[in-house]
Design a protein around this motif. Structure first.
Motif, PDB file in Angstrom:
ATOM      1  N   ALA A   1      50.460  55.191  38.776  1.00 25.83           N
ATOM      2  CA  ALA A   1      51.848  55.522  39.121  1.00 25.83           C
ATOM      3  C   ALA A   1      52.451  54.533  40.111  1.00 25.83           C
ATOM      4  CB  ALA A   1      51.914  56.934  39.688  1.00 25.83           C
ATOM      5  N   PHE A   2      51.618  53.816  40.842  1.00 26.96           N
ATOM      6  CA  PHE A   2      52.107  52.845  41.825  1.00 26.96           C
ATOM      7  C   PHE A   2      52.192  51.430  41.267  1.00 26.96           C
ATOM      8  CE2 PHE A   2      49.845  56.161  44.259  1.00 26.96           C
ATOM      9  CZ  PHE A   2      50.938  56.699  44.913  1.00 26.96           C
ATOM     10  N   GLY A   3      51.758  51.228  40.031  1.00 24.73           N
ATOM     11  CA  GLY A   3      51.797  49.902  39.426  1.00 24.73           C
ATOM     12  C   GLY A   3      50.497  49.131  39.546  1.00 24.73           C
ATOM     13  N   ARG A   4      49.463  49.725  40.165  1.00 24.21           N
ATOM     14  CA  ARG A   4      48.175  49.046  40.335  1.00 24.21           C
ATOM     15  C   ARG A   4      47.389  49.064  39.027  1.00 24.21           C
ATOM     16  NH1 ARG A   4      46.242  52.521  45.424  1.00 24.21           N
ATOM     17  NH2 ARG A   4      46.724  54.097  43.851  1.00 24.21           N
ATOM     18  N   LEU A   5      46.670  47.978  38.760  1.00 20.06           N
ATOM     19  CA  LEU A   5      45.862  47.873  37.557  1.00 20.06           C
ATOM     20  C   LEU A   5      44.605  48.729  37.727  1.00 20.06           C
ATOM     21  CD1 LEU A   5      46.128  46.380  34.891  1.00 20.06           C
ATOM     22  CD2 LEU A   5      44.679  44.590  35.829  1.00 20.06           C
ATOM     23  N   THR A   6      44.384  49.647  36.788  1.00 21.02           N
ATOM     24  CA  THR A   6      43.222  50.537  36.843  1.00 21.02           C
ATOM     25  C   THR A   6      42.491  50.478  35.509  1.00 21.02           C
ATOM     26  OG1 THR A   6      44.433  52.460  36.016  1.00 21.02           O
ATOM     27  CG2 THR A   6      44.435  52.118  38.392  1.00 21.02           C
ATOM     28  N   TRP A   7      41.268  50.993  35.495  1.00 21.87           N
ATOM     29  CA  TRP A   7      40.546  51.088  34.239  1.00 21.87           C
ATOM     30  C   TRP A   7      39.990  52.500  34.081  1.00 21.87           C
ATOM     31  CZ3 TRP A   7      38.543  48.572  38.468  1.00 21.87           C
ATOM     32  CH2 TRP A   7      37.285  48.944  38.911  1.00 21.87           C
ATOM     33  N   GLN A   8      39.793  52.862  32.806  1.00 22.44           N
ATOM     34  CA  GLN A   8      39.279  54.182  32.481  1.00 22.44           C
ATOM     35  C   GLN A   8      37.988  54.019  31.681  1.00 22.44           C
ATOM     36  OE1 GLN A   8      42.701  53.391  31.609  1.00 22.44           O
ATOM     37  NE2 GLN A   8      43.094  54.013  33.707  1.00 22.44           N
ATOM     38  N   MET A   9      37.022  54.887  32.033  1.00 24.41           N
ATOM     39  CA  MET A   9      35.736  54.882  31.337  1.00 24.41           C
ATOM     40  C   MET A   9      35.154  56.286  31.412  1.00 24.41           C
ATOM     41  SD  MET A   9      33.868  52.842  29.687  1.00 24.41           S
ATOM     42  CE  MET A   9      32.284  52.260  29.234  1.00 24.41           C
TER      43      MET A   9
ATOM     44  N   SER B   1      39.031  57.570  35.955  1.00 25.91           N
ATOM     45  CA  SER B   1      39.866  56.395  36.274  1.00 25.91           C
ATOM     46  C   SER B   1      39.373  55.745  37.551  1.00 25.91           C
ATOM     47  CB  SER B   1      41.328  56.815  36.452  1.00 25.91           C
ATOM     48  OG  SER B   1      41.861  57.272  35.231  1.00 25.91           O
ATOM     49  N   TYR B   2      39.456  54.406  37.578  1.00 19.20           N
ATOM     50  CA  TYR B   2      38.950  53.631  38.705  1.00 19.20           C
ATOM     51  C   TYR B   2      39.941  52.537  39.083  1.00 19.20           C
ATOM     52  CZ  TYR B   2      34.554  55.578  36.899  1.00 19.20           C
ATOM     53  OH  TYR B   2      33.573  56.414  36.438  1.00 19.20           O
ATOM     54  N   LEU B   3      39.820  52.102  40.314  1.00 20.99           N
ATOM     55  CA  LEU B   3      40.524  50.895  40.735  1.00 20.99           C
ATOM     56  C   LEU B   3      39.727  50.221  41.825  1.00 20.99           C
ATOM     57  CD1 LEU B   3      42.672  50.452  43.413  1.00 20.99           C
ATOM     58  CD2 LEU B   3      43.422  52.637  42.555  1.00 20.99           C
ATOM     59  N   LYS B   4      39.931  48.912  41.939  1.00 18.10           N
ATOM     60  CA  LYS B   4      39.244  48.131  42.979  1.00 18.10           C
ATOM     61  C   LYS B   4      40.303  47.536  43.880  1.00 18.10           C
ATOM     62  CE  LYS B   4      35.313  46.022  42.030  1.00 18.10           C
ATOM     63  NZ  LYS B   4      34.155  46.115  42.920  1.00 18.10           N
ATOM     64  N   GLU B   5      40.130  47.727  45.177  1.00 18.71           N
ATOM     65  CA  GLU B   5      41.092  47.250  46.167  1.00 18.71           C
ATOM     66  C   GLU B   5      40.800  45.788  46.491  1.00 18.71           C
ATOM     67  OE1 GLU B   5      43.474  49.272  47.679  1.00 18.71           O
ATOM     68  OE2 GLU B   5      42.884  51.160  46.772  1.00 18.71           O
ATOM     69  N   ASN B   6      40.981  44.917  45.481  1.00 18.17           N
ATOM     70  CA  ASN B   6      40.666  43.502  45.682  1.00 18.17           C
ATOM     71  C   ASN B   6      41.892  42.643  45.942  1.00 18.17           C
ATOM     72  OD1 ASN B   6      41.557  43.893  43.021  1.00 18.17           O
ATOM     73  ND2 ASN B   6      40.540  42.033  42.337  1.00 18.17           N
ATOM     74  N   LEU B   7      43.074  43.268  45.964  1.00 19.10           N
ATOM     75  CA  LEU B   7      44.311  42.536  46.238  1.00 19.10           C
ATOM     76  C   LEU B   7      45.070  43.234  47.357  1.00 19.10           C
ATOM     77  CD1 LEU B   7      45.540  42.007  42.562  1.00 19.10           C
ATOM     78  CD2 LEU B   7      44.593  40.252  44.076  1.00 19.10           C
ATOM     79  N   PRO B   8      45.873  42.486  48.127  1.00 18.46           N
ATOM     80  CA  PRO B   8      46.725  43.148  49.127  1.00 18.46           C
ATOM     81  C   PRO B   8      47.628  44.173  48.441  1.00 18.46           C
ATOM     82  CG  PRO B   8      46.780  40.760  49.389  1.00 18.46           C
ATOM     83  CD  PRO B   8      46.049  41.033  48.114  1.00 18.46           C
ATOM     84  N   ALA B   9      47.971  45.232  49.139  1.00 20.15           N
ATOM     85  CA  ALA B   9      48.722  46.337  48.545  1.00 20.15           C
ATOM     86  C   ALA B   9      50.040  45.877  47.929  1.00 20.15           C
ATOM     87  CB  ALA B   9      48.974  47.410  49.599  1.00 20.15           C
TER      88      ALA B   9
ATOM     89  N   LYS C   1      31.781  40.636  39.698  1.00 19.87           N
ATOM     90  CA  LYS C   1      31.325  39.664  40.707  1.00 19.87           C
ATOM     91  C   LYS C   1      31.708  40.097  42.116  1.00 19.87           C
ATOM     92  CE  LYS C   1      32.200  35.687  37.831  1.00 19.87           C
ATOM     93  NZ  LYS C   1      32.980  34.448  37.810  1.00 19.87           N
ATOM     94  N   GLN C   2      32.794  40.878  42.230  1.00 23.40           N
ATOM     95  CA  GLN C   2      33.268  41.320  43.546  1.00 23.40           C
ATOM     96  C   GLN C   2      32.625  42.649  43.934  1.00 23.40           C
ATOM     97  OE1 GLN C   2      37.530  41.392  43.140  1.00 23.40           O
ATOM     98  NE2 GLN C   2      37.678  39.186  43.043  1.00 23.40           N
ATOM     99  N   SER C   3      31.307  42.728  43.751  1.00 23.06           N
ATOM    100  CA  SER C   3      30.597  43.979  44.013  1.00 23.06           C
ATOM    101  C   SER C   3      30.610  44.356  45.492  1.00 23.06           C
ATOM    102  CB  SER C   3      29.160  43.892  43.509  1.00 23.06           C
ATOM    103  OG  SER C   3      28.482  42.824  44.158  1.00 23.06           O
ATOM    104  N   HIS C   4      30.930  43.408  46.363  1.00 27.70           N
ATOM    105  CA  HIS C   4      31.005  43.714  47.795  1.00 27.70           C
ATOM    106  C   HIS C   4      32.243  44.548  48.128  1.00 27.70           C
ATOM    107  CE1 HIS C   4      33.391  40.119  47.142  1.00 27.70           C
ATOM    108  NE2 HIS C   4      34.055  40.400  48.243  1.00 27.70           N
ATOM    109  N   LEU C   5      33.213  44.594  47.201  1.00 28.18           N
ATOM    110  CA  LEU C   5      34.410  45.401  47.410  1.00 28.18           C
ATOM    111  C   LEU C   5      34.215  46.766  46.769  1.00 28.18           C
ATOM    112  CD1 LEU C   5      37.094  42.706  46.577  1.00 28.18           C
ATOM    113  CD2 LEU C   5      36.471  43.541  48.834  1.00 28.18           C
TER     114      LEU C   5
END
Length: 197
Positions: free
Chosen positions: A121-129, A133-141, A81-85
């Protein structure tokens, strides 16, 4: 250049003329509430500011009233849903921004199966497909590096920084059931937090 204002209840306030923060509404609001002349304790309470939409939450990849698999599926739907990010492909190199097709099929708009979740390695939630590997910057660092966790104490520190007196805690389906977390936070800080039931 700096401008000095010594009229505020015996305090010395320094505001940089070049700093945009010196002209911020928050600073103007605080300056307007500081009395001129000697300190007067009889002036009464300041204006209350209420944040009517605040969140506290446990890490996004932990069970919270729902099974972890279900919670991650809800998170996957929320990220679509957060495709704008932008979605950042973090590996393999080079790092680059890509679309959300690793989370859903753009033709059928159905969620992809087989998405694997982990933390980087930084603790951010990522996904693999498909080996990437991917991540979305939808939360403050500072929240992302905790796996999306944000405590009542962190919220109150942010409220103090923003000059907010009271916050109303909200829930969201992709976060799981936050009722007990909210109940405990409100019981610890009844003068600063309220919750929706």
């Amino acid at each position: 250049r700096s401008r000095f204002n010594s009229q505020s209840a015996g305090l010395l306030v320094c505001c940089s003329m070049a700093c945009p923060r010196s002209r911020s509404p928050k600073l103007r609001r605080r300056q307007s509430r500081v009395p001129s002349g000697p300190a007067r304790p009889d002036l009464g309470p300041m204006t209350d500011i209420v944040d009517s939409y605040a969140c506290i939450m446990p890490p996004l990849d932990e069970a919270n009233g729902v099974e972890v698999e279900e919670k991650l599926k809800r998170l996957q739907m929320e990220l679509v849903k957060q495709s704008h990010l932008p979605t950042l492909q973090t590996s393999p190199e080079p790092r680059c921004f890509v679309d959300d097709s690793s989370l859903h099929d753009p033709d059928t708009m159905t969620l992809r199966e087989g998405v694997a979740w982990s933390r980087d390695a930084f603790g951010r939630l990522t996904w693999q497909m498909d080996g990437k590997s991917y991540l979305k910057e939808n939360l403050p660092a500072h929240v992302a590096v905790q796996g999306g966790a944000f405590s009542a104490e962190q919220l109150i520190a942010a409220m103090d920084f923003a000059d907010i007196n009271l916050s109303v805690l909200h829930q969201h389906p992709f976060l799981g059931d936050l009722t007990s977390l909210h109940r405990e936070a409100v019981s610890r800080y009844p003068h600063r937090l309220r919750r929706l039931v």
